[in-house]
Enzyme design. Structure first.
Site, mmCIF file in Angstrom:
data_model
loop_
_atom_site.group_PDB
_atom_site.id
_atom_site.type_symbol
_atom_site.label_atom_id
_atom_site.label_comp_id
_atom_site.label_asym_id
_atom_site.label_seq_id
_atom_site.Cartn_x
_atom_site.Cartn_y
_atom_site.Cartn_z
ATOM 1 N N ARG A 87 53.062 52.180 70.252
ATOM 2 C CA ARG A 87 54.140 51.371 69.687
ATOM 3 C C ARG A 87 54.582 51.849 68.312
ATOM 4 O O ARG A 87 55.772 51.958 68.022
ATOM 5 C CB ARG A 87 53.708 49.894 69.592
ATOM 6 C CG ARG A 87 53.825 49.150 70.879
ATOM 7 C CD ARG A 87 52.995 47.893 70.823
ATOM 8 N NE ARG A 87 51.598 48.259 70.659
ATOM 9 C CZ ARG A 87 50.825 48.628 71.678
ATOM 10 N NH1 ARG A 87 51.290 48.632 72.880
ATOM 11 N NH2 ARG A 87 49.581 48.982 71.459
ATOM 12 N N THR A 88 53.617 52.139 67.449
ATOM 13 C CA THR A 88 53.988 52.493 66.074
ATOM 14 C C THR A 88 54.805 53.783 66.056
ATOM 15 O O THR A 88 55.873 53.853 65.442
ATOM 16 C CB THR A 88 52.730 52.645 65.194
ATOM 17 O OG1 THR A 88 51.978 51.442 65.283
ATOM 18 C CG2 THR A 88 53.090 52.910 63.750
ATOM 19 N N LYS B 128 42.744 75.424 62.449
ATOM 20 C CA LYS B 128 42.406 76.435 61.426
ATOM 21 C C LYS B 128 41.670 75.840 60.238
ATOM 22 O O LYS B 128 41.399 76.533 59.261
ATOM 23 C CB LYS B 128 43.691 77.112 60.937
ATOM 24 C CG LYS B 128 44.421 77.854 62.046
ATOM 25 C CD LYS B 128 45.741 78.415 61.574
ATOM 26 C CE LYS B 128 46.496 79.030 62.748
ATOM 27 N NZ LYS B 128 47.844 79.394 62.401
ATOM 28 N N ARG C 247 50.075 58.583 60.345
ATOM 29 C CA ARG C 247 48.941 57.797 60.854
ATOM 30 C C ARG C 247 47.751 58.748 60.917
ATOM 31 O O ARG C 247 47.882 59.888 61.366
ATOM 32 C CB ARG C 247 49.195 57.214 62.230
ATOM 33 C CG ARG C 247 47.889 56.649 62.811
ATOM 34 C CD ARG C 247 48.063 55.869 64.054
ATOM 35 N NE ARG C 247 48.587 54.554 63.743
ATOM 36 C CZ ARG C 247 48.474 53.521 64.562
ATOM 37 N NH1 ARG C 247 47.850 53.639 65.716
ATOM 38 N NH2 ARG C 247 48.988 52.374 64.233
ATOM 39 N N HIS D 73 47.841 48.800 57.660
ATOM 40 C CA HIS D 73 48.907 49.096 58.613
ATOM 41 C C HIS D 73 50.102 48.259 58.146
ATOM 42 O O HIS D 73 50.493 47.297 58.791
ATOM 43 C CB HIS D 73 48.449 48.681 60.015
ATOM 44 C CG HIS D 73 49.334 49.185 61.122
ATOM 45 N ND1 HIS D 73 50.419 50.000 60.906
ATOM 46 C CD2 HIS D 73 49.276 48.971 62.458
ATOM 47 C CE1 HIS D 73 50.992 50.264 62.067
ATOM 48 N NE2 HIS D 73 50.318 49.656 63.025
#
Lengths: 307, 151
Positions: free
Chosen positions: A55-56, A85, A106, A134
């Site tokens: 959703r986010t 890397k 995120r 959040h």
């Protein structure tokens, strides 16, 4: 006059004032009512999701596209220089953000968004940093509450379920405390609201009550904010015995206030039975959709001096 | 004379005085004072007019840095630091709880990004009910000072 969020980072709900939250809510309301103006035209936004999110991420990317912007980024870090890397997050942020006008991140580690903001001059928006913050979920929750109640002040709000580990309930309680709301906390003892949140509420003189069952309070509240009690936190017998107390059914909604709305950050499993979906009190799917408007509002505000 | 402490004077170094009794051993551990080769004189549970009983630490040939003084202030906010040069007190300052602590302790939260990236730790220091708490700037978690200091 420049709006106060122009070129600002949105890292933690505790960084925002009541006035700034109201500005975001009002802007989201405006954007929901009007056809979306091209407020992100010629803007490129980094959408860097170092861990899975449905959703986010999708609502951020929809918000960017709807306002005429474009995005670059990834939906997991498996193919990035970080994972393959061994590049530091700091270096990745420096490089990626130099291509873009804003940076949405995120990341599974707490504090990663704050760290990102120290390595770039473009605004950073936290899409969730581990178990910490959040903020865009909280802002879409605030917008949804405002939309369905017509105000944010002095509401009675019940939080139900996992109040210990759920970052959304912590941030929303902190945000709503700026609006003098009254809280009801309903959870298994093992998943009670953490003491530090209760201490903060005490310091602010916010009224709250700890209750054992949804039925005790449901007829007295304007908002029920449901969360999921996760099975893995209990042994099976304990879970079966306890989880049934934290399930909301249509049967429980007979004598509730007319303006009651039920919210849930989603995904739900079985803590709200599907018969609730058809009642006028269910508002969690509208809430999920509002994620787009709240994120549109944030992006528009941080990337436009005036709106 | 009965109340006079007979502790050998040092030519150059630092004397930490007025440490609340019991905190001296924590300071020795936290500042790794016994790890080096410098001569250290310690006194525990010494009589003090101001605080009843006190601890005292003398470290030869070592002048405390600001960050060490900040660490010290968490354990013994009422302590005094005397900088000695040629048997004379050259500088004397009283500790106070700092507002922030930068680069002194690691964040105890193993999932905090500050432990995994090239940044220095940073805590906001607050006092509640006479206890000292540190809030990490990155992960925003609050810890009691003993947890942060690993005591």
């Amino acid at each position: 006059m420049a709006n106060p969020l122009f070129q600002q980072n949105i890292i933690s709900i505790s960084d925002l004032t009541r006035e700034q939250m109201e500005l975001i809510v009002r802007t989201a309301e405006r954007l929901k009512c009007e056809p979306p103006p091209p407020l992100l035209k010629n803007k490129v936004v980094a959408s860097c999701f170092f861990e899975a999110s449905t959703r986010t991420r999708l609502s951020f990317e929809t918000a960017i596209l709807r306002l005429g912007g474009t995005h670059i980024g990834f939906d997991n870090d498996a193919n990035t220089s970080l994972a393959r890397k061994g590049e530091s997050l700091a270096d990745s942020v420096k490089v990626i953000s130099s291509y873009t006008d804003a940076f949405v991140i995120r990341h599974p580690r707490e504090g990663s968004a704050r760290l990102a903001s120290e390595f770039t001059s473009v605004p950073v928006i936290n899409g969730g940093d581990g178990a910490n913050q959040h903020p865009t979920q909280t802002l879409l929750d605030l917008f949804t509450i405002f939309e369905c109640q017509g105000k944010l002040d002095e509401l009675n709000i019940a939080f139900v379920g996992d109040l210990k580990y759920g970052r959304t309930v912590h941030s929303l309680a902190q945000a709503c405390s700026l609006f003098k709301c009254r809280f009801f906390f309903i959870s298994p003892e093992a998943l009670a609201m953490p003491d530090y949140i209760l201490e903060e509420l005490d310091e602010k003189g916010i009224e709250y009550q700890v209750s054992q069952s949804i039925e005790d309070v449901i007829n007295d509240v304007d908002i029920v904010y449901m969360t999921r009690v996760q099975k893995e936190r209990f042994d099976e017998t304990e879970y079966k015995h306890m989880a049934s107390k934290y399930i909301l059914t249509a049967e429980m909604l007979k004598d509730v206030r007319k303006n009651l709305k039920i919210l849930h950050p989603l995904p739900r499993v079985d803590e709200i039975t599907v018969d609730v979906d058809k009642t006028p009190y269910a508002y969690y799917f509208e809430q999920a959709q509002n994620g787009i408007y709240a994120r549109q509002a944030l992006l528009a505000l941080v990337l436009n001096e005036t709106l | 004379m009965a109340n006079k402490l007979l502790v050998e004077a040092i030519r150059k170094g630092t004397v930490i005085d007025h440490i609340p009794a019991g905190q001296g051993i924590k300071i020795l551990k936290q500042l790794h004072l016994v790890d080096g080769n410098e001569k250290i004189t310690v006194g525990f549970n010494l009589p003090s007019q101001e605080i009843g009983l006190k601890d005292l630490i003398k470290v030869e040939n070592r002048i405390f840095t600001e960050s060490e003084a900040n660490e010290l202030s968490l354990f013994a906010p009422s302590a005094t630091i005397n900088v000695i040069d040629n048997y004379v007190v050259k500088d004397k300052f009283t500790m106070s709880t700092p507002k922030t602590l930068e680069g002194v302790f690691d964040c105890p939260n193993s999932n905090c990004i500050s432990l995994h990236e090239p940044v220095t730790s940073y805590f906001k220091v607050s006092k509640k009910h006479e206890s000292i708490y540190l809030k990490c700037k990155y992960c925003e978690k609050t810890f009691s000072k003993d947890i942060v200091a690993g005591l």
